[in-house]
Design a protein around this motif. Structure first.
Motif, PDB file in Angstrom:
ATOM      1  N   LEU A   2      -0.162 -11.743   7.332  1.00  0.00           N
ATOM      2  CA  LEU A   2       0.197 -12.906   6.527  1.00  0.00           C
ATOM      3  C   LEU A   2       1.150 -12.544   5.401  1.00  0.00           C
ATOM      4  CD1 LEU A   2      -3.293 -14.631   6.226  1.00  0.00           C
ATOM      5  CD2 LEU A   2      -1.373 -15.363   7.633  1.00  0.00           C
ATOM      6  N   GLY A   3       1.419 -11.222   5.270  1.00  0.00           N
ATOM      7  CA  GLY A   3       2.317 -10.784   4.219  1.00  0.00           C
ATOM      8  C   GLY A   3       1.649 -10.654   2.862  1.00  0.00           C
ATOM      9  N   ARG A   4       0.325 -10.704   2.791  1.00  0.00           N
ATOM     10  CA  ARG A   4      -0.395 -10.555   1.522  1.00  0.00           C
ATOM     11  C   ARG A   4      -0.726  -9.057   1.321  1.00  0.00           C
ATOM     12  NH1 ARG A   4      -2.486 -15.525  -0.405  1.00  0.00           N
ATOM     13  NH2 ARG A   4      -2.021 -17.248   1.016  1.00  0.00           N
ATOM     14  N   TYR A   5       0.283  -8.283   0.976  1.00  0.00           N
ATOM     15  CA  TYR A   5       0.121  -6.824   0.921  1.00  0.00           C
ATOM     16  C   TYR A   5      -0.749  -6.366  -0.258  1.00  0.00           C
ATOM     17  CZ  TYR A   5       3.967  -7.208   4.209  1.00  0.00           C
ATOM     18  OH  TYR A   5       4.730  -7.543   5.273  1.00  0.00           O
ATOM     19  N   GLY A   6      -0.670  -7.022  -1.368  1.00  0.00           N
ATOM     20  CA  GLY A   6      -1.493  -6.643  -2.528  1.00  0.00           C
ATOM     21  C   GLY A   6      -2.980  -6.788  -2.217  1.00  0.00           C
ATOM     22  N   ARG A   7      -3.331  -7.952  -1.635  1.00  0.00           N
ATOM     23  CA  ARG A   7      -4.731  -8.188  -1.285  1.00  0.00           C
ATOM     24  C   ARG A   7      -5.184  -7.170  -0.217  1.00  0.00           C
ATOM     25  NH1 ARG A   7      -8.063 -13.019  -1.420  1.00  0.00           N
ATOM     26  NH2 ARG A   7      -6.314 -14.025  -2.446  1.00  0.00           N
ATOM     27  N   ALA A   8      -4.273  -6.864   0.750  1.00  0.00           N
ATOM     28  CA  ALA A   8      -4.633  -5.923   1.815  1.00  0.00           C
ATOM     29  C   ALA A   8      -4.917  -4.537   1.250  1.00  0.00           C
ATOM     30  CB  ALA A   8      -3.511  -5.846   2.848  1.00  0.00           C
ATOM     31  N   VAL A   9      -4.089  -4.096   0.283  1.00  0.00           N
ATOM     32  CA  VAL A   9      -4.294  -2.775  -0.327  1.00  0.00           C
ATOM     33  C   VAL A   9      -5.611  -2.752  -1.109  1.00  0.00           C
ATOM     34  CG1 VAL A   9      -3.417  -1.177  -2.071  1.00  0.00           C
ATOM     35  CG2 VAL A   9      -1.856  -2.178  -0.407  1.00  0.00           C
ATOM     36  N   ALA A  10      -5.883  -3.818  -1.846  1.00  0.00           N
ATOM     37  CA  ALA A  10      -7.099  -3.870  -2.666  1.00  0.00           C
ATOM     38  C   ALA A  10      -8.349  -3.845  -1.796  1.00  0.00           C
ATOM     39  CB  ALA A  10      -7.080  -5.114  -3.550  1.00  0.00           C
ATOM     40  N   THR A  11      -8.354  -4.714  -0.774  1.00  0.00           N
ATOM     41  CA  THR A  11      -9.548  -4.748   0.082  1.00  0.00           C
ATOM     42  C   THR A  11      -9.669  -3.468   0.900  1.00  0.00           C
ATOM     43  OG1 THR A  11      -8.256  -5.927   1.778  1.00  0.00           O
ATOM     44  CG2 THR A  11      -9.566  -7.254   0.229  1.00  0.00           C
ATOM     45  N   GLY A  12      -8.523  -2.876   1.289  1.00  0.00           N
ATOM     46  CA  GLY A  12      -8.563  -1.611   2.030  1.00  0.00           C
ATOM     47  C   GLY A  12      -9.127  -0.482   1.174  1.00  0.00           C
ATOM     48  N   PHE A  13      -8.768  -0.487  -0.117  1.00  0.00           N
ATOM     49  CA  PHE A  13      -9.291   0.540  -1.020  1.00  0.00           C
ATOM     50  C   PHE A  13     -10.811   0.413  -1.169  1.00  0.00           C
ATOM     51  CE2 PHE A  13     -10.503   1.808  -5.340  1.00  0.00           C
ATOM     52  CZ  PHE A  13     -10.141   3.150  -5.307  1.00  0.00           C
ATOM     53  N   VAL A  14     -11.272  -0.846  -1.337  1.00  0.00           N
ATOM     54  CA  VAL A  14     -12.726  -1.066  -1.452  1.00  0.00           C
ATOM     55  C   VAL A  14     -13.435  -0.607  -0.179  1.00  0.00           C
ATOM     56  CG1 VAL A  14     -14.520  -2.824  -1.676  1.00  0.00           C
ATOM     57  CG2 VAL A  14     -12.476  -2.935  -3.102  1.00  0.00           C
ATOM     58  N   THR A  15     -12.830  -0.913   0.969  1.00  0.00           N
ATOM     59  CA  THR A  15     -13.424  -0.492   2.242  1.00  0.00           C
ATOM     60  C   THR A  15     -13.553   1.027   2.322  1.00  0.00           C
ATOM     61  OG1 THR A  15     -12.520  -2.427   3.364  1.00  0.00           O
ATOM     62  CG2 THR A  15     -13.179  -0.560   4.744  1.00  0.00           C
ATOM     63  N   LEU A  16     -12.493   1.724   1.920  1.00  0.00           N
ATOM     64  CA  LEU A  16     -12.520   3.193   1.960  1.00  0.00           C
ATOM     65  C   LEU A  16     -13.583   3.752   1.010  1.00  0.00           C
ATOM     66  CD1 LEU A  16      -8.707   4.042   2.123  1.00  0.00           C
ATOM     67  CD2 LEU A  16     -10.410   4.259   3.954  1.00  0.00           C
ATOM     68  N   VAL A  17     -13.708   3.153  -0.162  1.00  0.00           N
ATOM     69  CA  VAL A  17     -14.730   3.617  -1.121  1.00  0.00           C
ATOM     70  C   VAL A  17     -16.127   3.436  -0.539  1.00  0.00           C
ATOM     71  CG1 VAL A  17     -15.801   3.152  -3.362  1.00  0.00           C
ATOM     72  CG2 VAL A  17     -13.315   3.297  -3.167  1.00  0.00           C
ATOM     73  N   LEU A  18     -16.363   2.243   0.043  1.00  0.00           N
ATOM     74  CA  LEU A  18     -17.676   1.992   0.635  1.00  0.00           C
ATOM     75  C   LEU A  18     -17.975   2.965   1.770  1.00  0.00           C
ATOM     76  CD1 LEU A  18     -17.761  -1.921   0.702  1.00  0.00           C
ATOM     77  CD2 LEU A  18     -19.024  -0.396  -0.817  1.00  0.00           C
ATOM     78  N   LEU A  19     -16.974   3.223   2.618  1.00  0.00           N
ATOM     79  CA  LEU A  19     -17.188   4.156   3.726  1.00  0.00           C
ATOM     80  C   LEU A  19     -17.423   5.585   3.219  1.00  0.00           C
ATOM     81  CD1 LEU A  19     -14.552   2.915   6.339  1.00  0.00           C
ATOM     82  CD2 LEU A  19     -17.031   2.567   6.358  1.00  0.00           C
ATOM     83  N   ASP A  20     -16.715   5.955   2.169  1.00  0.00           N
ATOM     84  CA  ASP A  20     -16.902   7.298   1.608  1.00  0.00           C
ATOM     85  C   ASP A  20     -18.313   7.454   1.050  1.00  0.00           C
ATOM     86  OD1 ASP A  20     -15.720   9.917   0.641  1.00  0.00           O
ATOM     87  OD2 ASP A  20     -16.405   9.046  -1.249  1.00  0.00           O
ATOM     88  N   ILE A  21     -18.750   6.419   0.321  1.00  0.00           N
ATOM     89  CA  ILE A  21     -20.127   6.469  -0.206  1.00  0.00           C
ATOM     90  C   ILE A  21     -21.123   6.541   0.940  1.00  0.00           C
ATOM     91  CG2 ILE A  21     -21.871   5.174  -1.477  1.00  0.00           C
ATOM     92  CD1 ILE A  21     -19.609   4.041  -3.208  1.00  0.00           C
TER      93      ILE A  21
END
Length: 446
Positions: A2-21
């Motif tokens: 959809l071209g919403r790159y800011g939201r994609a980066v933010a949610t991707g970062f949260v996903t990575l943090v959750l997976l790391d934990i």
């Protein structure tokens, strides 16, 4: 898409943090549910951002939506397939872990823990956490096992550390009871140890241990099985090493704790032998102190003790151990004396000789012709003696022996500080071997 790159980066970062934990910390099932809910929320968010149902309303846009859906499914299905395969692999490892805990096999559990990799941790983090708990328990049990092996050498410090380690696993790592039992059983099978006295040290510690009302209390039955024979064996071992006092304690401990033990008679005999050995050692030490002493206030003569194993003091001839002044002892018959205190009925303490009863007075004139006549009184040899019955340590004779002999010889020999000086006023009689024996015979015969 959809071209919403800011939201994609933010949610991707949260996903990575959750997976790391999830991977690093190994949280339980509830945290997995948090991750799944986050995934579902992302899907729902994307659905609504893409227009939701409205995106399907117009036929003209349906093809574009279907294309995007196909891309999403193409990305999602491999992830779901990989996740399923990883969950299957994790379940297999989980089965091995469960079997290892059930059989108490730490080696198998550690192998299973080593087989867990990043993918398993991502797919089944509770399994990883469970495996780590088991690995931690096994490492602690390994240390406890090493300490318990050392404890079989009589090291009660290692024994305490070993039991503390087992207790810690039972208290802080639930689900590992069987593993604790396997380590404990291996230690208990090592009893009795090769050295009887080491076994006694271990069983004494186990016997004094406060009941914990758990698997560790199984050691009580082993103590009852091994301790009695170990006490007998340790007593015998100490007797061979001439540590009689400690040996007697072991025999007495057996009789006090296990009076009905089949070998109790051996323990009673051990107590008797150890007591005799202790008494004889004390007698020997005191006799060594009084040997060659010229007074009667040294060693055995001053502080007599009994030796219960000595031959009885009886009528007739008794063998005696002579101690003290040995001037006349060498002239006594060998049948009267012994150098082995264990074979003596009597201990005869001989003091320094002195002037005894008057026998005869005779006049003497110097051969040189100078000087007057000197009257010399000849006296018996007075020897103070104390006689003790060795079996009881009681004094049976305390007197001075009067040793007679010939007196007034035609010529006397003496030493004087003054050349040609007068002879002494008193001199000993000349005692023969028979005179000496006659005086001493009353001490050893009755």
């Amino acid at each position: 898409m959809l071209g919403r790159y800011g939201r994609a980066v933010a949610t991707g970062f949260v996903t990575l943090v959750l997976l790391d934990i999830l991977v690093q910390s190994g949280h339980s099932l509830w945290f997995e549910l948090v991750v799944l809910l986050w995934w579902a929320a992302l899907v729902a968010n994307g659905w609504f951002l893409a227009g939701g149902r409205n995106a399907w309303a117009g036929w003209s846009g349906a093809g574009a939506v279907r294309g995007q859906l196909a891309v999403a499914l193409a990305a999602t299905l491999p992830v779901l397939l990989a996740l399923g395969l990883l969950r299957y692999d994790a379940a297999t490892i989980g089965g091995s872990l469960a079997d290892a805990r059930r059989t108490g096999d730490c080696a198998k559990a550690l192998r299973a823990e080593r087989d867990i990799w990043f993918g398993d941790r991502l797919a089944d983090s509770p399994l990883a956490a469970d495996a780590e708990r088991t690995a931690r328990a096994c490492r602690e049990l390994g240390r406890a096992k090493a300490d318990l092996t050392t404890a079989l050498t009589g090291d009660t410090g290692a024994l305490r550390r070993g039991f503390d380690g087992l207790a810690s696993v039972l208290a802080h790592e639930p689900g590992h009871r069987r593993m604790v039992e396997v380590v404990l059983d291996g230690f208990l099978r090592g009893l009795p140890a090769r050295d009887h006295c080491d076994t006694v040290l271990v069983t004494d510690w186990l016997g004094a241990r406060r009941a914990s009302h758990d698997a560790l209390d199984r050691s009580v039955a082993t103590v009852a099985r091994t301790a009695p024979a170990a006490l007998i064996g340790c007593g015998d071992q100490l007797m061979s090493a001439k540590e009689w006092a400690t040996a007697r304690i072991q025999y007495q401990n057996l009789l006090a704790r296990y009076p009905g033990f089949a070998r109790a008679a051996e323990a009673r005999e051990g107590v008797r032998k150890a007591t005799l050995a202790i008494e004889l050692a004390q007698v020997t030490r005191l006799l060594e102190e009084s040997d060659d002493a010229t007074d009667l206030e040294t060693g055995y003569c001053a502080d007599p003790v009994k030796y219960s194993g000595a031959p009885r003091y009886r009528k007739g001839a008794d063998k005696a151990y002579f101690t003290g002044d040995s001037e006349y002892v060498g002239k006594l018959p060998g049948s009267w004396k012994t150098g082995d205190a264990a074979k003596a009925s009597l201990v005869v303490c001989v003091g320094e000789k002195g002037m005894g009863e008057r026998v005869q007075t005779c006049p003497y004139e110097p051969e040189s012709g100078s000087g007057g006549i000197t009257n010399v009184t000849f006296r018996k040899i007075a020897v103070p003696v104390r006689v003790y019955e060795l079996r009881t340590g009681k004094r049976v004779i305390d007197r001075k022996l009067q040793i007679g002999g010939s007196s007034c010889p035609s010529r006397i020999h003496y030493q004087s500080f003054l050349s040609g000086g007068p002879p002494p006023d008193e001199m000993y009689v000349d005692a023969s071997t028979s005179d000496i024996r006659g005086a001493f015979q009353s001490l050893v015969s009755r």
